[in-house]
Design an enzyme around this catalytic site. Structure first.
Site, PDB file in Angstrom:
ATOM      1  N   LYS A 215      13.573  46.174  66.589  1.00 50.33           N
ATOM      2  CA  LYS A 215      12.350  45.823  67.303  1.00 50.33           C
ATOM      3  C   LYS A 215      11.926  44.403  66.953  1.00 50.33           C
ATOM      4  O   LYS A 215      12.111  43.939  65.829  1.00 50.33           O
ATOM      5  CB  LYS A 215      11.234  46.811  66.967  1.00 50.33           C
ATOM      6  CG  LYS A 215      11.523  48.224  67.463  1.00 50.33           C
ATOM      7  CD  LYS A 215      10.378  49.176  67.187  1.00 50.33           C
ATOM      8  CE  LYS A 215      10.694  50.571  67.705  1.00 50.33           C
ATOM      9  NZ  LYS A 215       9.595  51.525  67.425  1.00 50.33           N
ATOM     10  N   LYS A 325      15.888  61.722  68.391  1.00 52.87           N
ATOM     11  CA  LYS A 325      14.682  62.086  69.124  1.00 52.87           C
ATOM     12  C   LYS A 325      15.045  63.168  70.127  1.00 52.87           C
ATOM     13  O   LYS A 325      15.988  63.017  70.893  1.00 52.87           O
ATOM     14  CB  LYS A 325      14.099  60.868  69.846  1.00 52.87           C
ATOM     15  CG  LYS A 325      12.849  61.183  70.652  1.00 52.87           C
ATOM     16  CD  LYS A 325      12.260  59.939  71.297  1.00 52.87           C
ATOM     17  CE  LYS A 325      13.060  59.522  72.496  1.00 52.87           C
ATOM     18  NZ  LYS A 325      12.422  58.402  73.219  1.00 52.87           N
ATOM     19  N   LYS A 473       4.573  51.859  66.526  1.00 51.37           N
ATOM     20  CA  LYS A 473       3.261  51.808  67.176  1.00 51.37           C
ATOM     21  C   LYS A 473       2.311  52.795  66.508  1.00 51.37           C
ATOM     22  O   LYS A 473       1.110  52.517  66.356  1.00 51.37           O
ATOM     23  CB  LYS A 473       3.399  52.126  68.664  1.00 51.37           C
ATOM     24  CG  LYS A 473       4.336  51.201  69.426  1.00 51.37           C
ATOM     25  CD  LYS A 473       4.361  51.584  70.898  1.00 51.37           C
ATOM     26  CE  LYS A 473       5.441  50.816  71.637  1.00 51.37           C
ATOM     27  NZ  LYS A 473       6.797  51.239  71.227  1.00 51.37           N
TER      28      LYS A 473
END
Length: 793
Positions: A215, A325, A473
């Site tokens: 990221k 995930k 986040k």
């Protein structure tokens, strides 16, 4: 002044002639009058009116430039519908002058790519011009604080950035059309190369994700430069035709679509802390839904809309498992019942059976639904945070080997911890915080040592992207909204660094940075580091990144002008005689337009002209050639009582954000073993030297030493032993200094050499010299008299 000189070097001369810039020289004269008459209240008013008038002129120019770029991109997108598979020479001016007519001509893919590059080049020049105007206004206001008595006071100065806001002129539509052009070009080239079409974009892929991702933070000023590097290789991936929808509704087009997520945790933020500590098996549970594109209300969710129940599990590398995930979908009306444990999953299983799902898939679904529900009840999880953003995804259909997502307008909102007995808070008064940057995530599916595409390496190493590994986040939102509470024991490493300026114009290219700067502090450490490892720059750019060049052509501006005039020529012809064919039009008009189309010589300007000007005049906010501290520690702010996980944060060369590093123990142990080897040999030499001093006897020297001075005959063993002790001490000091220098380099984790450049070379030459001298002495003693014919040799 440095900024004045840098400003003159940064402007594009052709744009300046068109009135595209704030006139800094004229504004500086007003600032000087303000400095001379500091108490005159009329001067700030004069400066404000001057800035506002100039902003109006710049806004008008920006508006016209955006329309021009949109016209160019739209014409190119229409022309890309007529791409030929053969690279036949074509008159581009003729092709674009007939765009939209019944006599449209085919365009070779290479020419289409060339025109797309030219439009991208002009678009980035426009962005640089806009950014320089923003920097100029910020610089003027900063100087006002020095020259005016009270500085820029009043609401009008606070809102000056909102007046004639040229940043509000969206260029997303231009990027979308360019993305479509590049996609068509890549498809035609792929069909010609492989004989088959590529995977269509927009196809729904697997719902199980297993990727390695990195990221980055990107300043909003620099985001167009990142998008321009992506679209030639990856198209914009959307599930709906948002461009057509925006045209039908008459609303502005945006690249991204809204995504909202509600995160669950308990009152002590257990999942948050476990996630920060990177413990094996750390879990994250959230409910995610995808908003309607072009809808201003991101919270809007109807009862029949799908909500995804997601769980993310982190695994350490040593465990042999990869982080993953998993998710499944429920209707919004069923989410509350599912969380309470009152929802029957039999209808969902029947639906899976009707789709011919295998027994393994049905079992996975039941296992996942049970696992999420069990964790919610076992840890007493409640909704604690909501994150919302506009996400633009770039991916080639089902090919998930490379996927890049860009999140803009990221905001974090506090939830109500389940007080409303609903899976999310529906009120409008929740605390909210905006994230200042765009978040770019590069997701790769490849083997551990597999070489990635050169353009990806160039993108990941460019100065426009600020690497922030493991950015979350959720962690950022919790630290932002709840960091002042006693329940938060630690915050992410990036929280104290949010105020750092990460704009690309304020930092050099990664491959142009001297990685040895900043490692050592103090004259002694710098000197020893350079003696041991040298002073040359290291290889900081990967092979793939050095192969990739962004906009390599040098005729972009000329191509842009030629195509622009051809499009205007076609528009003029269609407006003069729309029913005539090109052969029936008057020759006088053709001659006149041909004369207008003749191009004057142009100069190919750099798209990073502003950065080069700032570099030349040293306008960086930090010391680039001095020495900064190796570690970063928080000294204040609202997180002063919380621990910045984890510990000291080393400084990474060429980057603004300091990132915690994990160290392989074998690396440090190897460095220690290297020191121990040198220390072992030095100790042996030192012990032998001490033994010679203590037990040596100079009277036992050979007979040929009798003629030597009596002092040397009596103390030769002491001199020899002392020299050996001095050599041993020097070797010990050298081993220690080398160990410390190498440890600093290992700690900083930079792409620089760790090997000792001079020690092994010096040792080799010393051993060779000793061997040669010994051999020479023996040869001279044994064969000297015979060779010289003298017994006294």
């Amino acid at each position: 002044m440095p900024f004045s000189k840098a400003w003159r070097s940064a402007v594009y001369p052709d744009f300046r002639e068109q009135g595209a810039y704030i006139n800094y020289k004229a504004t500086k004269d007003t600032l000087h009058r303000m400095k001379e008459d500091i108490a005159n209240p009329a001067t700030p008013d004069e400066l404000y009116n001057s800035l506002l008038m100039q902003k109006a002129t710049v806004y008008k120019w920006c508006e016209n430039k955006v329309k021009e770029l949109q016209m160019m991109a739209e014409a190119l997108m229409k022309a890309s519908d007529y791409l030929s598979e053969e690279e036949t020479p074509t008159n581009m001016s003729m092709v674009f002058s007939m765009v939209g007519s019944s006599e449209a001509k085919y365009l070779p893919p290479s020419d289409a790519r060339r025109v797309a590059d030219a439009i991208t080049y002009e678009l980035l020049r426009f962005v640089e011009c806009r950014n320089l105007n923003t920097d100029t206004i910020e610089h003027i206001i900063a100087r006002m604080y020095r020259y005016a008595v009270l500085g820029p006071t009043g609401d009008r100065w606070k809102n000056i950035n909102k007046e004639y806001d040229y940043h509000a002129l969206s260029i997303d539509e231009i990027f979308f059309m360019l993305s479509k052009v590049y996609e068509h070009v890549n498809e035609v080239e792929s069909m010609r190369r492989d004989g088959r079409s590529s995977i269509p974009c927009g196809t729904v892929g697997s719902q199980v994700f297993d990727r390695r991702s990195v990221k980055y933070w990107v300043h909003m000023q620099d985001l167009p430069f990142v998008i321009a590097r992506i679209i030639p290789h990856l198209p914009l991936s959307t599930f709906q035709d948002t461009y057509a929808m925006s045209k039908e509704r008459g609303v502005p087009f945006t690249l991204g679509s809204p995504i909202s997520s509600v995160y669950y945790d308990n009152d002590k933020f257990l999942l948050y802390h476990r996630r920060l500590e990177r413990l094996d098996g750390a879990t994250l549970i959230r409910m995610r839904w995808y908003g309607r594109p072009l809808d201003s209300d991101w919270n809007k969710l109807e009862s029949k809309d799908s909500v995804f129940m997601e769980i993310k599990v982190h695994h350490e590398a040593w465990s042999g498992e990869r982080s993953n995930k998993r998710r499944f979908a429920l209707k919004e009306k069923d989410v509350d019942a599912y969380i309470r444990g009152d929802l029957s999953l039999k209808p969902a299983l029947e639906k899976l059976r009707s789709k011919n799902a295998s027994e393994a898939e049905q079992e996975k679904f039941m296992s996942l639904a049970t696992e999420i529900l069990t964790k919610i009840h076992a840890y007493d999880l409640k909704p604690v945070l909501r994150t919302q953003c506009q996400r633009a995804a770039f991916q080639c259909g089902l090919d998930q080997s490379i996927r890049i997502s860009i999140d803009t307008d990221l905001r974090v909102v506090a939830e109500d911890f389940g007080l409303s007995h609903h899976w999310r808070y529906n009120g409008a008064d929740a605390p909210l915080s905006h994230f200042p940057y765009a978040v770019v995530e590069v997701k790769l599916q490849c083997a551990e040592n597999e070489r990635i595409a050169p353009w990806i390496e160039e993108l990941m190493n460019c100065r426009y992207m600020e690497s922030v590994p493991k950015f979350s986040k959720y962690a950022h939102g919790i630290a932002t909204l709840y960091g002042h509470t006693p329940f938060i024991k630690m915050v992410p490493y990036w929280m104290p660094q949010l105020d750092i300026d990460i704009r690309a114009s304020t930092k050099p290219e990664y491959n142009q940075w001297d990685p040895t700067i900043g490692i050592a502090s103090g004259c002694w450490e710098r000197t020893t580091d350079r003696v041991i490892f040298g002073t040359g720059h290291a290889q900081t750019q990967t092979v793939g990144a050095s192969e990739a060049r962004f906009l390599p052509r040098t005729d972009c501006l000329r191509t842009y002008q030629r195509v622009l005039k051809a499009i205007k020529r076609g528009a003029h012809m269609n407006s003069v005689a729309p029913t005539m064919s090109p052969t029936d039009r008057p020759p006088s008009d053709e001659k006149k337009l041909t004369e207008q189309q003749e191009l004057a010589p142009v100069v190919q300007y750099d798209t990073d002209r502003r950065h080069k000007a700032y570099t030349a005049f040293h306008l960086y906010p930090y010391c680039e050639d001095g020495v900064e501290s190796l570690c970063f520690t928080s000294t204040g702010g609202k997180h002063v009582a919380a621990e910045v996980f984890s510990g000291l944060i080393p400084w990474q060369t060429g980057k603004r954000i300091r990132v915690p590093q994990k160290y392989d123990p074998k690396t440090l142990l190897t460095s220690e073993r290297f020191m121990v080897k040198w220390a072992e040999q030095a100790t042996r030499v030192g012990v032998v030297g001490l033994a010679v001093i203590r037990f040596g006897n100079s009277m036992s020297l050979p007979n040929d030493m009798v003629a030597v001075h009596s002092f040397w005959r009596a103390n030769f063993h002491i001199v020899l032993g002392s020299l050996m002790v001095v050599v041993a001490e020097c070797v010990l000091v050298y081993a220690y200094v080398t160990f410390k220098s190498r440890s600093r380099r290992v700690y900083a984790r930079r792409k620089i050499r760790y090997d000792d450049r001079r020690g092994p070379v010096a040792l080799t030459f010393v051993i060779l010299a000793v061997i040669l001298i010994t051999v020479m002495m023996h040869v001279m003693v044994r064969y000297g008299p015979m060779l010289t014919g003298s017994d006294t040799f």
